[in-house]
Design a protein around this motif. Sequence first.
Motif, short mmCIF file in Angstrom:
data_model
loop_
_atom_site.label_atom_id
_atom_site.label_comp_id
_atom_site.label_asym_id
_atom_site.label_seq_id
_atom_site.Cartn_x
_atom_site.Cartn_y
_atom_site.Cartn_z
N LYS A 1 14.46 23.93 33.46
CA LYS A 1 13.06 24.64 33.80
C LYS A 1 12.09 24.60 32.94
N VAL A 2 12.46 24.58 31.78
CA VAL A 2 11.18 24.03 30.67
C VAL A 2 10.67 22.73 30.76
N LEU A 3 11.68 21.98 31.16
CA LEU A 3 11.29 20.55 31.49
C LEU A 3 10.01 20.54 32.63
N ASP A 4 10.63 21.23 33.77
CA ASP A 4 9.59 21.22 34.92
C ASP A 4 8.16 22.00 34.68
N ASP A 5 8.47 23.32 33.88
CA ASP A 5 7.18 23.91 33.71
C ASP A 5 6.22 23.29 33.02
N TYR A 6 6.74 22.51 31.95
CA TYR A 6 5.80 21.86 30.99
C TYR A 6 5.51 20.50 31.24
N GLY A 7 6.24 19.87 32.37
CA GLY A 7 5.90 18.55 32.42
C GLY A 7 6.14 17.63 31.61
N VAL A 8 7.28 18.00 30.68
CA VAL A 8 7.66 16.99 29.45
C VAL A 8 9.04 16.21 29.81
N ASP A 9 8.91 15.00 29.04
CA ASP A 9 10.33 14.33 29.29
C ASP A 9 11.39 14.85 28.66
N THR A 10 11.14 15.58 27.49
CA THR A 10 12.41 16.02 26.42
C THR A 10 12.03 17.36 25.83
N VAL A 11 12.94 18.10 25.86
CA VAL A 11 13.17 19.60 25.11
C VAL A 11 14.32 19.47 24.10
N TYR A 12 13.55 19.91 22.85
CA TYR A 12 14.58 20.13 21.86
C TYR A 12 14.83 21.57 21.35
N LEU A 13 16.04 21.58 21.04
CA LEU A 13 16.43 23.09 20.48
C LEU A 13 16.78 23.22 19.13
N MET A 14 16.44 23.94 18.37
CA MET A 14 16.54 23.91 16.96
C MET A 14 17.41 25.41 16.63
N LEU A 15 18.57 25.29 16.07
CA LEU A 15 19.27 26.39 15.51
C LEU A 15 19.68 26.26 14.20
N HIS A 16 19.57 27.73 13.69
CA HIS A 16 19.94 27.72 12.32
C HIS A 16 21.10 28.40 11.96
N ASP A 17 22.05 28.00 10.71
CA ASP A 17 23.20 28.75 10.66
C ASP A 17 23.26 29.92 10.01
N TYR A 18 22.16 30.63 9.78
CA TYR A 18 22.21 31.83 9.24
C TYR A 18 22.30 32.93 10.31
N TRP A 19 22.30 32.68 11.38
CA TRP A 19 22.51 33.56 12.67
C TRP A 19 23.88 34.02 12.97
N LYS A 20 23.96 35.37 13.13
CA LYS A 20 25.31 35.56 13.49
C LYS A 20 26.11 34.87 14.69
N ARG A 21 25.28 34.78 15.79
CA ARG A 21 25.83 33.92 16.98
C ARG A 21 25.88 32.36 16.89
N PHE A 22 25.28 31.87 15.57
CA PHE A 22 25.05 30.30 15.67
C PHE A 22 26.59 29.54 16.12
N PRO A 23 27.71 30.21 15.65
CA PRO A 23 28.76 29.23 15.91
C PRO A 23 28.94 29.23 17.52
N GLN A 24 28.73 30.15 18.26
CA GLN A 24 29.01 30.29 19.61
C GLN A 24 27.83 29.41 20.35
N LEU A 25 26.54 29.70 19.67
CA LEU A 25 25.40 28.70 20.52
C LEU A 25 25.57 27.57 20.03
N ASP A 26 26.21 27.18 18.89
CA ASP A 26 26.13 25.63 18.51
C ASP A 26 27.17 25.00 19.44
N ALA A 27 28.37 25.59 19.56
CA ALA A 27 29.33 24.99 20.71
C ALA A 27 28.78 25.09 22.09
N GLU A 28 28.03 25.85 22.55
CA GLU A 28 27.58 25.83 23.82
C GLU A 28 26.44 24.76 23.89
N ALA A 29 25.74 24.80 23.12
CA ALA A 29 24.73 23.49 22.93
C ALA A 29 25.06 22.23 22.96
N GLN A 30 26.34 21.91 22.36
CA GLN A 30 26.92 20.68 22.01
C GLN A 30 27.65 20.26 23.49
#
Length: 709
Positions: A659-688
């Motif tokens: 949806k982000v790719l379509d809305d902005y008409g770009v070729d790539t979306v990058y997501l940046m996550l930081h390890d100091y978040w409580k949900r980082f392990p869960q988000l990291d696993a899902e994003a991988q």
Amino acid sequence: MKFLRLNRKHYSMGVALAVAALALNAAVFHTPFLGVPAMLLYGFLLSSAVASKVRPPAGGLTLVIRGALLVVASWTIAATAVYYLWQWNLFAIVALLALGAVAGFFAWGAAGRDWISTPARRPVRRSASEGGSFSVGGGDPISKLGTSKLELLVALIGLTSLVLAAVILFNSGTVEAIRTPWEVVSPRFLPLLGLAVFAAVTLGTKLTERRLAAILAAFTLGLGLFAGAAIYKIGYGFDPFIHEAAMREIAANGAVLPKTPYYIGAYVDLVSFSRLTALPLHEVNRFAGPAVGWLALVSAALLTTSLPLAILLAAFGPLADFIATTPQGIANALALLAAVFAFRAIQQKERWLLPLAAALAALAVHPLAGVPALLLLALAYSRARVKNPRLRRGFVTTCLAALLIFPTAAFFSQSRLAPALSLQGGRERLTQLAQTVFPAPTLRTFSPGRTLIYSARTYLPLIVLLLALLFALRKKQGERRLAGVFIAGALATAAGGFLLAAAVKLPGIIGYEQAIFPVRFVGLAGIFLFPLALSGAILIAEKFLRTPYRRLALALALSLAVPAAVYLAYPRVDPEEKTGNRSVSAATVEAVDFLHTRASGSYVVLANQTAAAAEIWRYGFSRYVKDEFYYSHPSGSLKLYGYYLEATYNGPTRELMQKVLDDYGVDTVYLMLHDYWKRFPQLDAEAQKTADSFWSIASGKVMIFEYRR
């Protein structure tokens, strides 16, 4: 006693040498070892020359402050004008330096008198042949120093505490992502600060002035203000990184296009200082805000009352405005000095040149502070100097009305904000503003000390108003009305902030930050009350100076209260309140550098505000997608930032990224996550699982995920 005696010939040679050294340093040598001494020499000589134009009845330190303020204000106003009319390059900087030196020469010649007088009990002997010469000596109002063994012991304890606190502070600097400086500063820092406060109060509690007490108090206040700059090695907040990027553009190309009517006064000042002294712009930007705030608070305290105790009481002023360098903070410092000098102009019949210069300089830095400061000056001047009662009432009414409606008019006048004028949601915005002005923490655990500190913080605006009223009521009828002008102006300014919150929903600003601009006007109201409130506090403090036990009680109270004020000025994470956002870390900067080097084509980045700050700091405003900055952040596109929030709260699904790719008409979306978040392990696993590629930065402190079309 005279430390130094100079005449016009010395001035001419010294200022010519300083200008030449600064020009050569900026163009050829690029070393702080030449630039800093030359800048100090230039500032000292020029301040001494122009100070004769605003000479007070008694000389001394207050005259130094006046001369320096007039030089800085005049430079800011002139440099801003040059920037708008042309550009701010090295030629313009050196030309303005030379013009300032010439103006100082003629100002000195017009004075025809000594610059700083010695005390009245030791008059200066003037020679007709000396013309416009000046003496620097013991004539300042804080020149008496006791020499008893007990006083020397107390002074030694205070100085030792300050040195130890400074060592702790500057050894606590970090490049990690922290939410509050108190995470990394030793718990001994605040008690050592309190011990220095106790020593300063003990030395300065007598009604006679003490130089050493003032020095201790000033450096204690400075240490509290510089804590953020010392700890956050990369920087604190978000706005300072944006402003530094703009200043780098000015330093490189002479201007930022399009030229805007705000921030420029601060930009040209800091760019000039960095280029002339060869100090890195980043370091100048880190320390300029605390330095300007410190000088403004100390100067305002010394100009309001002769007691060194006033410097410590200034710690209960707007410390939070000065812990980072922003144009708003610098403009607030100038507005504070404008209010103090206007107060002196009314109380002691002094000239109005200095408050006018300070207010115009504030206008050049930021109109949101400069315009109310000018309106306050017009209000005070009309009440004090206009003799016709009907005309005076008209001026006063007009100024108060302008202070009330200016905040709303200023924002509504911008075409992009015009559709935002609506009372819909006004109650919620007013509630948010009231909670910001009178913050009530959630007391999760009972602690008598923290409960008292936070309760005092909640009612501090009311305490300031009551102190100002106390001072006004103690004056005679005529003086009471003049003091009431400041109270009326402050109340009108605060009411204008609440009117802005009720009438305007600021577009492009996330809901929980809607009070960010209205609260600035409420803060300005407190600044306008500063000289009256400080005078009222001194009236109460003097009651404690009459007996030894009361003086001891005052010293103990302030040794606890001043460190508490410093603690509250910074972001906090404690059982009562969590106010801190993560700072920009070295890992985030490394991630931004990696992405900037690797990424190609059209893309957007979903990341938190620290990543956007690091990107702007490193590469400026280098890329936009559909007229939006390509890093998500809450002060930019709320749509892009909304996608980032959805990814971090609901998970980085492939459907969301498509949806982000379509809305902005770009070729790539990058997501940046930081390890100091409580949900980082869960988000990291899902994003991988959902990303096309991913990279670990700084040993896993930051993860970058790539989603291609």
